[in-house]
Design a protein around this motif. Sequence first.
Motif, PDB file in Angstrom:
ATOM      1  N   GLU A   1      12.196  29.260  18.900  1.00 16.56           N
ATOM      2  CA  GLU A   1      11.506  28.163  19.584  1.00 16.56           C
ATOM      3  C   GLU A   1      10.019  28.139  19.256  1.00 16.56           C
ATOM      4  OE1 GLU A   1      12.517  28.759  23.702  1.00 16.56           O
ATOM      5  OE2 GLU A   1      14.483  27.794  23.465  1.00 16.56           O
ATOM      6  N   ARG A   2       9.378  29.308  19.262  1.00 17.54           N
ATOM      7  CA  ARG A   2       7.938  29.378  18.944  1.00 17.54           C
ATOM      8  C   ARG A   2       7.662  28.832  17.547  1.00 17.54           C
ATOM      9  NH1 ARG A   2       5.146  32.639  22.458  1.00 17.54           N
ATOM     10  NH2 ARG A   2       6.452  33.996  23.711  1.00 17.54           N
ATOM     11  N   VAL A   3       8.470  29.243  16.605  1.00 19.16           N
ATOM     12  CA  VAL A   3       8.270  28.819  15.213  1.00 19.16           C
ATOM     13  C   VAL A   3       8.537  27.322  15.074  1.00 19.16           C
ATOM     14  CG1 VAL A   3       9.084  29.118  12.848  1.00 19.16           C
ATOM     15  CG2 VAL A   3       8.713  31.119  14.296  1.00 19.16           C
ATOM     16  N   ALA A   4       9.586  26.830  15.709  1.00 18.95           N
ATOM     17  CA  ALA A   4       9.916  25.406  15.628  1.00 18.95           C
ATOM     18  C   ALA A   4       8.791  24.549  16.204  1.00 18.95           C
ATOM     19  CB  ALA A   4      11.230  25.122  16.347  1.00 18.95           C
ATOM     20  N   LEU A   5       8.192  24.983  17.309  1.00 19.99           N
ATOM     21  CA  LEU A   5       7.103  24.215  17.919  1.00 19.99           C
ATOM     22  C   LEU A   5       5.898  24.075  16.994  1.00 19.99           C
ATOM     23  CD1 LEU A   5       7.174  25.546  21.588  1.00 19.99           C
ATOM     24  CD2 LEU A   5       7.671  23.207  20.822  1.00 19.99           C
TER      25      LEU A   5
END
Length: 135
Positions: free
Chosen positions: A104-108
């Motif tokens: 999720e962090r990377v996708a954001l």
Amino acid sequence: LETLRPMIESAGHAGGRADLVVLGEQRPLDTPVAQALLRIAQESLTNAARHAPHAAVTVTVAYQPGMVVLDVENAPVPAATRTGRAAGNSAATGSGMGLVGIRERVALLGGAVAIGPLTEGPLTGGWRVRASIPA
């Protein structure tokens, strides 16, 4: 890197060897990118300590044009320290939410992530978390 170094040194004292490798020309990163990289490194080091105690861990930060790549790789668990449990498992298997959080962090931040076992090279049988984030 000033925050990452002591985190890695602490991980090394918890069991196996932990090393930091920096590639490319270091440059300032936006706060959201730097915070995401630190949290990803922290979760990855925690997972390595939990699932591969006593295994060597290498954290690589590669500064590339328009991108920063964080790799956290651990070697296979040394045979002398295995406990008879299935490879990669420990008594505390965790919820798996840490890996979801990494994704999720990377996708954001518009990046890409690859998480899984190493199947070739000198660390075959180990594990890798790779986060590539525009920076």
